[in-house]
Design a protein around this motif. Structure first.
Motif, short mmCIF file in Angstrom:
data_model
loop_
_atom_site.label_atom_id
_atom_site.label_comp_id
_atom_site.label_asym_id
_atom_site.label_seq_id
_atom_site.Cartn_x
_atom_site.Cartn_y
_atom_site.Cartn_z
N ALA A 36 0.84 -1.21 0.00
CA ALA A 36 0.00 0.00 0.00
C ALA A 36 0.87 1.26 0.00
O ALA A 36 0.61 2.22 -0.74
N MET A 37 1.95 1.23 0.83
CA MET A 37 2.86 2.38 0.88
C MET A 37 3.59 2.55 -0.45
O MET A 37 3.80 3.67 -0.92
N LEU A 38 3.96 1.44 -1.05
CA LEU A 38 4.67 1.48 -2.34
C LEU A 38 3.77 2.10 -3.41
O LEU A 38 4.20 2.95 -4.20
N GLU A 39 2.53 1.67 -3.40
CA GLU A 39 1.57 2.19 -4.39
C GLU A 39 1.36 3.70 -4.19
O GLU A 39 1.38 4.46 -5.16
N ALA A 40 1.21 4.09 -2.94
CA ALA A 40 1.00 5.52 -2.64
C ALA A 40 2.22 6.32 -3.09
O ALA A 40 2.09 7.41 -3.65
N PHE A 41 3.42 5.75 -2.86
CA PHE A 41 4.64 6.45 -3.26
C PHE A 41 4.70 6.61 -4.78
O PHE A 41 5.05 7.67 -5.30
N LEU A 42 4.35 5.54 -5.49
CA LEU A 42 4.39 5.59 -6.96
C LEU A 42 3.38 6.62 -7.49
O LEU A 42 3.65 7.29 -8.49
N ASP A 43 2.26 6.74 -6.79
CA ASP A 43 1.24 7.71 -7.21
C ASP A 43 1.73 9.15 -7.10
O ASP A 43 1.47 9.98 -7.96
N VAL A 44 2.42 9.43 -5.96
CA VAL A 44 2.83 10.83 -5.72
C VAL A 44 4.24 11.12 -6.25
O VAL A 44 4.70 12.26 -6.18
N GLN A 45 4.89 10.11 -6.78
CA GLN A 45 6.29 10.30 -7.21
C GLN A 45 6.46 11.44 -8.23
O GLN A 45 7.39 12.25 -8.08
N PRO A 46 5.57 11.58 -9.26
CA PRO A 46 5.74 12.67 -10.23
C PRO A 46 5.70 14.04 -9.55
O PRO A 46 6.47 14.94 -9.91
N GLN A 47 4.80 14.17 -8.54
CA GLN A 47 4.73 15.45 -7.84
C GLN A 47 5.95 15.68 -6.96
O GLN A 47 6.45 16.81 -6.85
N LEU A 48 6.42 14.60 -6.34
CA LEU A 48 7.61 14.72 -5.48
C LEU A 48 8.82 15.16 -6.28
O LEU A 48 9.66 15.92 -5.79
N ALA A 49 8.88 14.68 -7.55
CA ALA A 49 10.03 14.98 -8.40
C ALA A 49 10.16 16.48 -8.64
O ALA A 49 11.25 16.97 -8.96
N GLN A 50 9.05 17.23 -8.50
CA GLN A 50 9.09 18.69 -8.74
C GLN A 50 9.68 19.43 -7.54
O GLN A 50 10.02 20.60 -7.66
N LEU A 51 9.74 18.78 -6.39
CA LEU A 51 10.28 19.44 -5.20
C LEU A 51 11.80 19.58 -5.31
O LEU A 51 12.47 18.83 -6.03
N ALA A 52 12.34 20.57 -4.56
CA ALA A 52 13.77 20.81 -4.61
C ALA A 52 14.56 19.67 -3.98
O ALA A 52 15.55 19.20 -4.51
N ASN A 53 14.08 19.23 -2.82
CA ASN A 53 14.79 18.15 -2.10
C ASN A 53 13.78 17.07 -1.72
O ASN A 53 13.37 16.98 -0.57
N PRO A 54 13.34 16.26 -2.68
CA PRO A 54 12.22 15.35 -2.41
C PRO A 54 12.61 14.20 -1.48
O PRO A 54 13.77 13.77 -1.49
N PRO A 55 11.64 13.74 -0.65
CA PRO A 55 11.94 12.58 0.19
C PRO A 55 12.14 11.33 -0.67
O PRO A 55 11.42 11.14 -1.65
N GLY A 56 13.11 10.51 -0.28
CA GLY A 56 13.42 9.33 -1.08
C GLY A 56 12.49 8.17 -0.76
O GLY A 56 11.62 8.27 0.11
N VAL A 57 12.71 7.08 -1.44
CA VAL A 57 11.84 5.92 -1.26
C VAL A 57 12.00 5.32 0.14
O VAL A 57 11.05 4.82 0.74
N THR A 58 13.21 5.37 0.70
CA THR A 58 13.44 4.78 2.02
C THR A 58 12.64 5.51 3.09
O THR A 58 11.97 4.89 3.92
N VAL A 59 12.71 6.87 3.03
CA VAL A 59 11.98 7.65 4.03
C VAL A 59 10.47 7.46 3.84
O VAL A 59 9.72 7.33 4.81
N SER A 60 10.05 7.39 2.59
CA SER A 60 8.61 7.32 2.34
C SER A 60 8.01 5.96 2.64
O SER A 60 6.84 5.87 2.98
N ILE A 61 8.79 4.92 2.46
CA ILE A 61 8.21 3.57 2.67
C ILE A 61 8.77 2.88 3.91
O ILE A 61 8.01 2.37 4.74
N ALA A 62 10.11 2.90 4.04
CA ALA A 62 10.72 2.12 5.13
C ALA A 62 10.32 2.65 6.51
O ALA A 62 9.93 1.88 7.38
N ALA A 63 10.41 3.99 6.67
CA ALA A 63 10.13 4.55 8.00
C ALA A 63 8.71 4.23 8.47
O ALA A 63 8.54 3.72 9.58
N PRO A 64 7.68 4.46 7.63
CA PRO A 64 6.34 4.09 8.10
C PRO A 64 6.18 2.59 8.33
O PRO A 64 5.48 2.18 9.25
#
Lengths: 247, 268
Positions: A36-64
């Motif tokens: 579920a976290m992976l899917e959510a990350f993949l959904d928001v990834q294009p928007q995250l890419a526009q940020l200056a310092n986007p959170p990586g996959v580890t922070v977005s999935i591993a920490a939760p």
């Protein structure tokens, strides 16, 4: 002797059907959450890419995911610790240990080590699951290591507390409910305490896990977990001695 | 009188054989001095003193609640006495529990069995727990299984065994490490007559090399295996003599059962 008792605990755990049921249920929930976290990350990834310092996959999935594992363990560990002493006393098998040439210290440490090894194996699937991401993306190994270490220390403190509660009663169900009530109580007290210097933060294991969860290994947190576990292990040894003394 | 003398000769001859067998070990294997134990304000065991020699089987008799099981728990280190001393082969059980307990085998009233383990796994664990070396375990395991008639069920889970077999596993864990003192709390409870006969002959055989102390309600058991008897009532020892002497209590030969009841009823 500690090793012998730990191996006996492990053997008993693995031949009990309910252990496999708990294992399967935990893996199912964690895998579901991971996907579920992976899917959510993949959904928001294009928007995250526009940020200056986007959170990586580890922070977005591993920490939760580690945080969820920590919460699930809080509920699961009492189911295992309830057996350790309460069930042995109810089934009268504890007299085998008491009449054997083995110190109370070794009984407690053997049981603690046995369950901890089992839970380490159980939680090892969390980093394994996360490392499958390495196939498609670089991972923050430091963050993963901090979380893994934090989860182990947290599990140790849960087991120590559960073991102590288990030594207080001959009813395994009461031991389970007692340990769960204490662990959940500490967690909730920490959640509702808004003041940053509230004493509830200081004594809540999950609060001390938060630094590990964000990738920070603070020696104060490490010492807290070691002290927390040691105190409850010592109390358990004392309790067993008192059992001999007062019946 | 004749029975008394015969009983005395029988116990002496066993003692002397055992003494030759064990020239290095002390002859008195278990000695308890003035054991007292209270639960709350109730005195459960009051100044009980016992002595057990190698090659001797001692029967501890008494009604339910007389304090037999509590005494046995104290003798095996499961429960600490409030006052009194216990030595096992000259080692103080309270000061050096680890050393002393390695020489004790204990079968509690309810056998301490891990039902989820197989007989082999459980007995191996029990042997290692009592400090046996890994290399010695296999021989001891095979020998104990053979003595207790457990060969056929060695791979079965203890939980699936009948009560009789579970009791035998309980006895097996108490003797696998060849202890000097064997404490058996009602060892033949729940067994069928053939099993009782087998277990009794096993206990008698154990009594030739070690010391056995057993509690029981069955006078037949006392008659067939015990060299000496001690009768407990309300936490105190009220009678102690050879089995033959109990049989001829009051000057005339009679049933042990009648004599036991006479003794317990005449005591205050």
């Amino acid at each position: 002797m500690i090793k012998l008792l730990a191996l006996r605990e492990l053997r008993s755990l693995f031949v009990t059907p309910s252990t496999w049921f708990f294992l399967a249920a935990l893996q199912f929930i964690l895998a579901w959450f991971f996907l579920a976290m992976l899917e959510a990350f993949l959904d928001v990834q294009p928007q995250l890419a526009q940020l200056a310092n986007p959170p990586g996959v580890t922070v977005s999935i591993a920490a939760p995911l580690f945080n969820t594992a920590a919460l699930l363990l809080m509920m699961l560990v009492p189911m295992f610790t309830m057996r350790l002493i309460a069930e042995e006393r109810r089934n009268q098998t504890f007299s085998l240990l008491l009449s054997s040439p083995i110190a109370s210290r070794d009984i407690v440490l053997g049981k603690f080590a046995g369950l901890l090894i089992f839970l380490i194996m159980l939680t090892a699937t969390v980093p394994l699951m996360l490392y499958t991401l390495a196939l498609g993306s670089p991972l923050d190994h430091g963050l993963l290591a901090a979380n893994w270490l934090g989860l182990l220390l947290l599990t140790g403190s849960y087991v120590a507390l559960g073991l102590y509660i288990s030594s207080l009663t001959v009813q395994p169900v009461i031991a389970a409910i007692g340990a769960l009530a204490l662990l959940a109580g500490l967690w909730l007290a920490d959640m509702v305490a808004t003041a940053p210097n509230s004493p509830w933060h200081a004594i809540s294991p999950l609060h001390h896990f938060q630094n590990f969860n964000s990738g920070l290994i603070n020696s104060a947190d490490v010492i807290f977990f070691i002290l927390f576990s040691t105190v409850f292990l010592l109390l358990t040894m004392r309790r067993i001695e008192n059992n001999r003394r007062y019946g | 009188m004749r029975a008394h003398i015969l009983g005395y000769i029988r116990s002496r001859s066993q003692l002397s054989t055992a003494a030759i067998l064990s020239d290095q070990l002390p002859e008195t294997t278990l000695s308890a001095h003035k054991l007292t134990r209270r639960f709350g304000k109730r005195v459960i065991v009051h100044e009980v003193s016992l002595e057990l020699r190698r090659g001797e089987v001692l029967g501890l008799l008494g009604h339910n609640g007389a304090g037999k099981s509590t005494t046995m728990q104290m003798l095996t280190g499961c429960l600490l006495p409030e006052s009194g001393e216990i030595t096992i082969c000259g080692i103080d059980l309270l000061r050096q529990p680890t050393l002393a307990k390695a020489r004790i085998g204990y079968l509690p009233e309810i056998p301490p069995l891990y039902r989820e383990l197989s007989v082999d796994d459980y007995l191996t664990f029990a042997a290692r727990l009592r400090g046996m070396k890994q290399s010695d375990v296999a021989t001891a395991l095979a020998q104990t299984k053979q003595r207790c008639g457990l060969e056929a069920v060695s791979r079965k889970n203890i939980g699936t065994l009948s009560k009789g077999y579970q009791q035998r596993v309980g006895i097996a864990q108490a003797i696998i490490h060849a202890p000097d003192v064997i404490v058996l709390d009602e060892p033949t409870v729940g067994l069928d007559p053939a099993q009782i006969r087998d277990i009794r002959s096993l206990i008698r055989e154990l009594g030739n090399h070690s010391s056995v102390i057993l509690s029981t309600h069955l006078m037949g058991e006392v008659e067939s295996i015990c060299d000496r008897v001690q009768i407990m009532q309300e936490g105190k020892l009220i009678y102690g003599d050879t089995t033959a002497a109990l049989a001829s209590y009051g000057g005339e030969p009679g049933h042990l059962e009648d004599n036991f009841i006479r003794i317990t009823e005449t005591q205050p």
